[in-house]
Scaffold this motif. Structure first.
Motif, PDB file in Angstrom:
ATOM      1  N   MET A   6      44.296  32.839  34.381  1.00 21.32           N
ATOM      2  CA  MET A   6      44.878  32.916  32.781  1.00 21.32           C
ATOM      3  C   MET A   6      45.741  32.015  32.457  1.00 21.32           C
ATOM      4  SD  MET A   6      45.596  36.969  33.133  1.00 21.32           S
ATOM      5  CE  MET A   6      45.830  37.216  31.406  1.00 21.32           C
ATOM      6  N   VAL A  12      45.142  38.540  44.773  1.00 26.07           N
ATOM      7  CA  VAL A  12      44.470  38.708  43.554  1.00 26.07           C
ATOM      8  C   VAL A  12      45.305  38.535  42.495  1.00 26.07           C
ATOM      9  CG1 VAL A  12      42.947  40.371  42.290  1.00 26.07           C
ATOM     10  CG2 VAL A  12      42.647  40.150  44.774  1.00 26.07           C
ATOM     11  N   MET A  13      46.397  39.116  42.373  1.00 23.99           N
ATOM     12  CA  MET A  13      47.295  38.829  41.436  1.00 23.99           C
ATOM     13  C   MET A  13      47.638  37.365  40.988  1.00 23.99           C
ATOM     14  SD  MET A  13      51.036  40.707  40.654  1.00 23.99           S
ATOM     15  CE  MET A  13      51.862  39.909  41.866  1.00 23.99           C
ATOM     16  N   GLU A  20      45.901  34.769  41.779  1.00 28.02           N
ATOM     17  CA  GLU A  20      44.942  34.036  41.439  1.00 28.02           C
ATOM     18  C   GLU A  20      44.590  34.174  39.935  1.00 28.02           C
ATOM     19  OE1 GLU A  20      41.148  31.746  41.605  1.00 28.02           O
ATOM     20  OE2 GLU A  20      43.099  31.655  42.387  1.00 28.02           O
ATOM     21  N   ALA A  21      44.726  35.722  39.448  1.00 29.96           N
ATOM     22  CA  ALA A  21      44.522  35.997  37.957  1.00 29.96           C
ATOM     23  C   ALA A  21      45.532  35.139  37.261  1.00 29.96           C
ATOM     24  CB  ALA A  21      44.858  37.463  38.117  1.00 29.96           C
TER      25      ALA A  21
END
Length: 86
Positions: free
Chosen positions: A67, A59-60, A62-63
C-alpha cells in the motif's frame, strides 16, 4: 498524491516494542476516518507459537509495504498496529 507515514512506539514489554503506523494521503477525509489492522507477535505455552498470530504480523507488514508503494489513492487512512499481549 503523496502519502504520509506516521510511526509511533507504544508501551514496551520486556524489551518488545509495540509499533503503530498510520498510512494516509493527508486529506481531511483520511485525517477523520481510519481502518485499523491489528496483529500480535507474542505467544505462550502451549499455543502454536508463530502460527498464533505472527503470520498475521507478516501479512500486515506486506500489506503496508504494498500500500505504501502503490499509486492508488486512499479513501481513508489505514492504521497498522503490531502489539504484544504480555
Amino acid at each position: 498524491t503523496e502519502l504520509t507515514l506516521q510511526v509511533w512506539r507504544a508501551k514496551q514489554y520486556f524489551g518488545i516494542s509495540n509499533v503503530i503506523v498510520r498510512l494516509s494521503d493527508g486529506t481531511q477525509n483520511s485525517k477523520a476516518n481510519a481502518v485499523l489492522v491489528n496483529a500480535h507477535s507474542d505467544s505462550t505455552l502451549p499455543s502454536p507459537g508463530a502460527a498464533d498470530d505472527l503470520v498475521g504480523v507478516a501479512v500486515m507488514l506486506e500489506a503496508l509495504r504494498v500500500m505504501g508503494m502503490g499509486e492508488r489513492k486512499l479513501t481513508n487512512a489505514v492504521i497498522f498496529r503490531e502489539y504484544s499481549e504480555n
